[in-house]
Design a protein around this motif. Structure first.
Motif, PDB file in Angstrom:
ATOM      1  N   LEU A  32       0.826  -1.209   0.000  1.00  0.00           N
ATOM      2  CA  LEU A  32       0.000   0.000   0.000  1.00  0.00           C
ATOM      3  C   LEU A  32       0.863   1.263   0.000  1.00  0.00           C
ATOM      4  CD1 LEU A  32      -2.887  -0.967   2.461  1.00  0.00           C
ATOM      5  CD2 LEU A  32      -3.028  -0.654  -0.011  1.00  0.00           C
ATOM      6  N   SER A  33       2.029   1.177   0.599  1.00  0.00           N
ATOM      7  CA  SER A  33       2.902   2.349   0.664  1.00  0.00           C
ATOM      8  C   SER A  33       3.417   2.765  -0.710  1.00  0.00           C
ATOM      9  CB  SER A  33       4.090   2.062   1.587  1.00  0.00           C
ATOM     10  OG  SER A  33       4.848   0.945   1.097  1.00  0.00           O
ATOM     11  N   ARG A  34       3.412   1.855  -1.705  1.00  0.00           N
ATOM     12  CA  ARG A  34       3.904   2.181  -3.039  1.00  0.00           C
ATOM     13  C   ARG A  34       2.854   2.846  -3.903  1.00  0.00           C
ATOM     14  NH1 ARG A  34       6.323  -2.049  -6.866  1.00  0.00           N
ATOM     15  NH2 ARG A  34       6.537  -0.136  -8.090  1.00  0.00           N
ATOM     16  N   TRP A  35       1.594   2.683  -3.570  1.00  0.00           N
ATOM     17  CA  TRP A  35       0.534   3.135  -4.456  1.00  0.00           C
ATOM     18  C   TRP A  35       0.572   4.632  -4.763  1.00  0.00           C
ATOM     19  CZ3 TRP A  35      -3.181   1.231  -7.627  1.00  0.00           C
ATOM     20  CH2 TRP A  35      -3.311  -0.162  -7.666  1.00  0.00           C
ATOM     21  N   PRO A  36       0.883   5.519  -3.838  1.00  0.00           N
ATOM     22  CA  PRO A  36       0.893   6.952  -4.199  1.00  0.00           C
ATOM     23  C   PRO A  36       1.893   7.299  -5.293  1.00  0.00           C
ATOM     24  CG  PRO A  36       0.784   6.682  -1.821  1.00  0.00           C
ATOM     25  CD  PRO A  36       1.046   5.314  -2.381  1.00  0.00           C
ATOM     26  N   GLU A  37       2.927   6.469  -5.481  1.00  0.00           N
ATOM     27  CA  GLU A  37       3.939   6.738  -6.510  1.00  0.00           C
ATOM     28  C   GLU A  37       3.956   5.657  -7.593  1.00  0.00           C
ATOM     29  OE1 GLU A  37       5.465   9.538  -6.424  1.00  0.00           O
ATOM     30  OE2 GLU A  37       4.613  10.075  -4.476  1.00  0.00           O
ATOM     31  N   LEU A  38       3.003   4.743  -7.613  1.00  0.00           N
ATOM     32  CA  LEU A  38       2.999   3.635  -8.568  1.00  0.00           C
ATOM     33  C   LEU A  38       2.900   4.167  -9.996  1.00  0.00           C
ATOM     34  CD1 LEU A  38       2.945   0.453  -8.437  1.00  0.00           C
ATOM     35  CD2 LEU A  38       0.488   0.633  -8.813  1.00  0.00           C
ATOM     36  N   TRP A 101      -4.210   8.408 -15.371  1.00  0.00           N
ATOM     37  CA  TRP A 101      -3.638   7.533 -14.357  1.00  0.00           C
ATOM     38  C   TRP A 101      -3.460   8.272 -13.022  1.00  0.00           C
ATOM     39  CZ3 TRP A 101      -3.327   3.411 -11.976  1.00  0.00           C
ATOM     40  CH2 TRP A 101      -2.271   3.092 -11.112  1.00  0.00           C
ATOM     41  N   GLU A 102      -3.063   9.515 -13.075  1.00  0.00           N
ATOM     42  CA  GLU A 102      -2.907  10.272 -11.838  1.00  0.00           C
ATOM     43  C   GLU A 102      -4.235  10.368 -11.087  1.00  0.00           C
ATOM     44  OE1 GLU A 102      -1.230  14.626 -10.313  1.00  0.00           O
ATOM     45  OE2 GLU A 102      -1.055  14.031 -12.414  1.00  0.00           O
TER      46      GLU A 102
END
Length: 825
Positions: A32-38, A101-102
């Protein structure tokens, strides 16, 4: 509430272990921690990235619940390799891929935060996620397994919610998922199970309608890969040049690659692309038939949870996990025309024959038992619509099988589902009998035995109707029909037949309760009198010592047992009737009218005459437990509002049973709820747009489309399915979809034509005259449809070729062919 015992809990140890491993990999690669920058390439299909998020969720995590198959649109954003463009769903369509995507990623992050905080109502406010409900619901289930069940189809969720005794809420798949979870947690047995165990049990015991058909897949040329497939539990096919099938988001993407690596195959690559992705997406539990040549069945298996994988070290690199059953191995009578190519659907008729042959081989010497046959999914769908709305119109282009489908539904409603897949001659005989020979209410007589310590027949007398569930003699339940008589026998200490009842409903599902209606009390023979009577003593019940549940009585035994107590067999309308509407058909034929009739002194008198529908309604009211089906062929050829009159209102589900005054006679009349109507409509004659809006509101409309898969097979170089597909593509381009041709033009006795002269006859006697009629002497239009080799450029007339010439011209004109590794001789 849904009946389930702890003993039915699935053996899920291995499944749970695999699911845990799949979830761990997802959390490791996409925490979940990667999702803001995925990144977009890390998320979307079609970019060439090795294992993007959407690919992992659809293909590499089957034990966490399936979202495989269907359109790639469920991923909201994906890259279309065939035209080098991004596909963006809904309101994202007008933005760039990066901006889309953003925005989408931001809503995923919001959804995960809301679920983590327990604010599940917030999910409904994230409008972009609504474009991919299955993907989003699986994502929520993966990250929050205690808050969501591993079931992602909204249709399936609604079915299971209803099974647990609740009305499905309106809204998204994740809202339905939460509703089902609450019902599971309140269930006395299911609440103790793991969510994956609940999912496995529901899909095993209550498979939703619309399951995949049986697919024939050849394990290499002449079955050369069969030993390997059997040993490893798989089915393998080739096409190594296209690589891993999981990388393709759409059939168009794969078709582009096929044209590049197999340019000689021409338009056959379109079918290959569709078949390969269908192969990739086959769901666990789908049946696979392995064949050698055109007449040998090697085995039948079911797709395992392993699903599809790519084996880069093998020429036959496209692999599907299958658990094989060798008991189906058999030699068929004659060659199967649809079994030339690697992939082919197995027709319901042929599958029924294969099953019966297998059962007879297993039970050689044993009389064939009466077996309930599940109707095809499309028939089940229409039957469900009839239950809900009361009337359905099947519409589509000529030759798509609308009338056939209506008659299949009729066979299912009259408990003759086995005839749907019977050989053509047998099916015709059964339909003829169904339509013509139901003039009397023929019936059987049964003996039901109960233990008064558990349940007494006095309950039937009090309640008038009860549900009676099946017992040890299950085969007899499959032979029962609505209207049959049932003698209620009570075991020790009573040991007598004490009640006569009638079957008014039968549920053909797994529980199969029979609904009984009390008729009268009887003073039947005691057990000893029964056994000592020379006729009754030979009955099935006496021979079994009344140990069982349901026993059949012969007519002679029933007459001796009941005597004057048996109700008279009454005259009846057929349970299934069929009409064909035409321009001059009117209200006076269908409902009522004063019509001239001869009188004794000469001349004519006006007599009030009931139309067909009024007579049918009278029969239905007299027998409320029996379904009466009216099939109206070519319903749009008459002036339907004029024919139906005030019936348009009375047909509505919530108006059934309400009285209205008939304007001609002044009589009160209502449409009973056990009347069902199926209309068929040829869209080439009249578009749906011209139908009366009141009619449209009262009927469910079901499209019946051309099915080229039914035509899987070759006549010389001509691929029938591709011929139909290409011809219909031209018709759609130059005319409209309503004028497409159906598959039945190329069928004989329900099977694809296989001979050159049959194709010649179908083309010149059926297809060409219809297209000439569509074109209305527009020779340029006819040439666009049939091509310059068939339409004479000078005269505009059709050139009649001999059968061999026609095959060559059709193959050239429609660019037919097949890749070498797609053909199994």
């Amino acid at each position: 509430m849904l009946q389930v015992t702890e003993g039915e809990r699935p053996d899920s140890k291995e499944w749970l272990a695999r699911a845990a491993s799949e979830r761990e990999q997802i959390l490791d690669h996409f925490p979940l921690s990667r999702w803001p920058e995925l990144g977009l390439a890390e998320y979307a299909l079609g970019t060439g990235a090795k294992d993007p998020y959407c690919k992992v969720l659809e293909f590499w995590s089957p034990h966490l619940g399936s979202i495989r198959g269907g359109s790639a649109k469920k991923h909201i954003i994906f890259f279309r390799r065939h035209d080098d463009e991004w596909w963006l769903s809904g309101t994202l369509a007008d933005t760039s891929a990066e901006e889309a995507w953003e925005r989408l990623r931001g809503q995923f992050v919001e959804a995960f935060a809301a679920a983590g905080a327990g604010d599940f109502d917030r999910l409904d406010e994230l409008e972009l996620l609504a474009h991919g409900p299955a993907l989003v619901t699986k994502s929520l289930s993966v990250y929050f397994p205690d808050e969501f069940l591993p079931i992602y189809s909204a249709a399936h969720l609604r079915k299971y919610i209803a099974l647990l005794g609740a009305d499905p809420e309106t809204g998204s798949a994740w809202r339905l998922n939460r509703q089902l979870l609450a019902l599971v947690r309140a269930h006395p047995v299911l609440q103790a199970w793991h969510p994956l165990e609940v999912m496995l049990w529901l899909y095993d015991r209550h498979v939703p309608a619309g399951a995949d058909p049986v697919w024939k897949i050849a394990p290499g040329e002449r079955g050369k890969l069969w030993e390997q497939c059997l040993a490893e539990g798989s089915i393998r096919v080739g096409w190594p040049k296209v690589g891993d099938l999981a990388q393709y988001a759409t059939t168009e993407d794969l078709e582009v690659i096929l044209h590049q690596v197999y340019p000689e195959s021409g338009q056959a690559n379109r079918r290959a692309a569709r078949d390969l992705l269908r192969f990739r997406d086959l769901q666990p539990g789908t049946r696979i038939l392995a064949n050698r040549g055109q007449s040998e069945v090697l085995a039948v298996g079911e797709v395992t949870s392993e699903g599809y994988r790519f084996d880069e070290d093998s020429e036959y690199c496209q692999v599907l996990g299958v658990e094989w059953d060798l008991s189906y191995a058999q030699q068929l009578d004659g060659r199967q025309g649809g079994w030339v190519s690697t992939f082919a659907p197995v027709s319901a008729q042929l599958w029924n024959r294969i099953q019966k042959r297998r059962d007879s081989l297993l039970d050689a010497g044993t009389p064939e038992a009466v077996v309930f046959v599940e109707p095809p999914p499309q028939v089940l769908r229409i039957r469900d619509l009839l239950d809900r709305k009361g009337q359905v119109i099947l519409y589509g282009a000529p030759g798509t099988g609308k009338t056939r489908l209506a008659l299949d539904v009729a066979l299912a409603l009259t408990d003759q589902s086995d005839a749907i897949t019977a050989p053509a001659a047998v099916r015709r005989d059964r339909i003829t009998e169904m339509l013509q020979s139901a003039a009397v209410d023929a019936r059987n007589t049964w003996v039901f035995v109960t233990d008064p310590k558990q349940w007494s027949w006095t309950e039937l007398r009090k309640q008038q109707t009860v549900e009676f569930r099946r017992g040890r003699l299950e085969a007899n339940f499959d032979r029962m029909r609505i209207g049959d008589l049932v003698v209620g026998y009570e075991a020790s200490p009573v040991k007598k037949a004490i009640v006569l009842s009638r079957i008014v409903d039968i549920d053909r599902g797994k529980e199969r309760p029979v609904t009984l209606q009390w008729v009268t009390d009887i003073d039947g023979p005691s057990y000893e009198e029964w056994r000592s009577d020379p006729v009754l003593g030979a009955s099935e019940a006496a021979r079994n010592g009344m140990r069982g549940t349901a026993f059949h009585l012969t007519p002679e035994q029933a007459e001796i047992l009941l005597g004057d107590e048996a109700p008279a067999v009454e005259a009846d309308m057929p349970q299934v009737s069929m009409l064909t509407f035409h321009p001059s058909y009117g209200y006076e034929d269908f409902v009522e009218a004063y019509k001239p009739t001869p009188v004794a002194v000469g001349g004519l008198a006006l007599t009030l005459t009931d139309g067909f529908f009024l007579r049918l309604c009278a029969a239905a009211r007299a027998r409320p437990g029996r379904i009466y089906l009216l099939i109206i062929d070519e319903i749009n050829r008459a002036d339907v509002p004029r024919v139906f009159g005030e019936l348009i209102t009375l047909l509505e589900a919530d108006k059934r049973g309400l009285n209205a005054v008939l304007p001609v006679s002044g009589r009160l009349f209502h449409v009973p709820s056990n009347i069902k109507i199926i209309g068929t409509m040829n869209t080439a004659d009249r578009s749906l747009a011209h139908l009366d809006s009141a009619l449209r509101r009262r009927f469910s409309f079901v499209p019946v489309v051309p099915d080229p898969d039914v035509l899987s097979g070759l006549v010389g170089p001509v691929d029938l399915g591709l011929l139909l597909t290409t011809l219909n593509a031209r018709i759609t381009e130059h005319l409209d979809p309503d004028h497409m041709l159906g598959h039945s033009f190329f069928l004989r006795d329900d099977l694809p034509i296989t001979a050159e002269n049959e194709l010649h006859s179908a083309f010149y006697d059926d297809v060409v005259p219809l297209l000439e009629d569509f074109c209305l002497n527009d020779h340029a239009l006819l040439t666009a449809l049939l091509g310059g080799h068939i339409v004479d450029a000078r005269t505009g007339g059709v050139t009649t070729l001999d059968p061999e010439e026609l095959l060559v011209v059709l193959a050239r004109e429609y660019q037919l062919g097949a890749p070498d590794d797609a053909v199994e001789a």
